[in-house]
Design an enzyme around this catalytic site. Structure first.
Site: not given
Ligand code: PEP
Length: 248
Positions: A10-12, A95, A97, A165, A171, A211, A232-233
């Site tokens: 997930n590049w966000k 998600h 976010e 999640e 994150g 994470s 993500g990251g």
């Protein structure tokens, strides 16, 4: 029965055409022998160029959201037909976010999920509790509501992916322990069995997200109910390939 693991990035709101293309070019040879399904969910505006960059590889380009209406006055939104135009198969829905910053609710998650399924897209439906909900012993209650409402009216639960999640792990560098992730995902699977059917529960793919990285992926992926990850990251760098190759 064996479930094929599924690792999705997930590049966000990260990457540009140039940096995204470079990463995909570097990832392609590294992930080509993966034993799992591999996808990168990218910002909508990058989908055309990233699809071209990933062409001929085993990396599928997915989306980070889809609107529930077929078309209309929804400034800034993207429809399922628009995603399908570019061959998108997977789309993240709900998600945390989106829930936290953009007013997404279990009801809108439900509408988006139904629309995705009607259009032949595979939704990656995100669920998970906040830190205070976990500390108050409310994790199962929160997941029950998210699943009951978010998946209402879904005919075949095996046509979607669920991403567990925990919000406190996204994150933050704080991963759920292997045991915490396994225990909660096993609970989600049980709940799918109750809401749909025992066979659906056995078949549905449930990812862990929060994470997940090159160092902790093996332990998480060794858990019997964890079928993959939403990353993500670590999907913004070559570590993503290490995660995809967790079994090598
Ligand atoms: C995510 O965005 O879904 C996620 C899990 O992020 P991170 O891996 O950075 O915690």
């Amino acid at each position: 029965m064996a479930r094929k693991p599924f690792i999705a990035g997930n590049w966000k709101m990260n990457m540009t055409v140039e940096s995204g293309k470079k990463l995909i070019e570097e990832l392609k040879p590294l992930v080509k022998d993966a034993n799992c399904t591999v996808a990168l969910c990218v910002p909508a505006i990058l989908i055309p160029e990233m699809t071209k960059a990933a062409a001929g590889s085993n990396i599928s380009i997915g989306a980070e959201n889809v609107h529930f209406a077929a078309s209309g006055a929804y400034t800034g939104e993207i429809s399922a037909a628009m995603l399908k135009d570019y061959g998108v198969k997977f789309v993240i829905i709900g998600h945390s976010e989106r829930r936290q910053y953009f007013g997404e609710t279990d009801e809108t998650v439900n509408k988006r999920t139904l629309t995705a399924l009607e259009n032949g897209l595979t939704p990656i439906v995100c669920v998970g509790e906040t830190l205070s909900q976990r500390e108050n012993g409310e994790t199962e209650k929160v997941l029950d509501t998210q699943l009951e409402t978010g998946l209402k009216g879904v005919e075949d639960a095996t046509k979607l992916i669920i991403a567990y999640e925990p919000v406190w792990a996204i994150g933050t560098g704080k991963t759920a322990t292997d045991e915490q992730a396994q225990e909660t995902i096993a609970y989600i699977r049980k709940k799918i069995g109750q809401l749909f059917c025992p066979k659906c529960a056995e078949k549905v793919i449930i990812q862990y997200g929060g994470s997940m990285n090159a160092a902790n992926c093996k332990g998480l992926m060794a858990q019997p109910d964890i079928d993959g990850g939403l990353i993500g990251g670590a999907s913004l760098k070559l570590d993503f390939a290490t995660i995809v190759n967790y079994d090598k």
